[in-house]
Scaffold this motif. Structure first.
Motif: not given
Ligand code: BTN
Length: 235
Positions: A7-9, A31, A34-37, A42, A51, A101, A104-105, A118-119
């Motif tokens: 995950s870039t985060n 990724q 990757g994680r979402g809300r 993600w 990013l 969609k 997401g952020v 930001v994805g």
């Molecule tokens: C959402 O709508 O649930 C938020 C999604 C956010 C995804 C971005 S991709 C870059 C950054 N790294 C992650 O793991 N998540 C965010």
């Protein structure tokens, strides 16, 4: 720019812990974690924009939720600048294109650091999106019928997020107004699924960023929930 990361985060967080300055950006082609809300995953295949930006906000902690709105407004403005396509924001921060969609952020904070992730499903084939979300999701490639310049999109996101983030210091209204101008839900009949489940008409967001939903018993502020549209058109 990284090739494949979890995950870039997480990378941005690790860099921040090593002292990386505000504005440090981490990009990855792909990724794997990757994680979402709300603890969701993600899916982040090659072709998307994944990013994260290190922020060290000099803001009172109660103003930190504005960072998400600034990031959302910046991402929406960036997509519009680069593609010309009109984007909206679905509370709290889904990036919407043609009612679906497209990005997401995810802002994650701890201590004095916030990581703004930001994805954007940019040059991604819709088939690469998970089946469960495909009906409500899109990609820039699918919606526009052509690929976008990912480097230009990344630059625009960095510029526009910085622009709105700088505005946060002047108080909440400028950012919230920019966000409200793109609000996807306002005027629509919605179902709110949070601590409780109820229906109403979305009226916009308040100064703290809560979604305001008019119900038969009055207007209810919603701070954390999943909100879905009950019907296609305006209520
Ligand atoms: C959402 O709508 O649930 C938020 C999604 C956010 C995804 C971005 S991709 C870059 C950054 N790294 C992650 O793991 N998540 C965010």
């Amino acid at each position: 720019m990284h090739a494949i990361v979890d995950s870039t985060n997480d990378i941005a967080r690790a860099l921040a812990e090593e002292g990386a300055p505000e504005g440090t950006a981490v990009l990855a082609i792909e990724q794997t974690g990757g994680r979402g809300r709300q603890g969701r995953g993600w899916i982040s295949p090659a072709g998307g924009l994944w990013l994260s930006i290190v922020l060290r906000p000099s803001l009172a902690h109660d103003a930190w939720p504005l960072i998400g709105f600034a990031t959302g407004a910046g991402a929406a403005a960036a997509v519009e600048t680069v593609t010309g396509a009109k984007t909206q924001l679905k509370w709290p921060n889904d990036l919407m294109l043609n009612e679906r969609k497209v990005g997401g952020v995810l802002v994650e904070s701890s201590g004095d650091v916030a990581i703004a992730g930001v994805g954007i499903n940019a040059n991604v084939l819709p088939e690469a999106l998970p089946e469960g979300v495909r009906a409500g999701a899109t990609t820039l490639l699918a919606s526009l019928g052509r690929p976008v310049d990912l480097a230009a999109l990344a630059r625009a996101v960095l510029e526009q997020v910085e622009r709105f983030y700088d505005l946060v210091r002047e108080g909440p209204e400028a950012v919230l107004d920019a966000w409200r101008a793109r609000s996807f839900l306002t005027g629509r009949r919605v179902t709110v699924a949070g601590a409780q489940m109820f229906e109403g008409v979305a009226e916009g967001i308040d100064r703290a960023g809560a979604l305001l939903v008019r119900t038969a018993s009055g207007v209810r502020p919603v701070r954390a929930a999943d909100v879905s549209i009950r019907e296609a058109g305006p209520a």
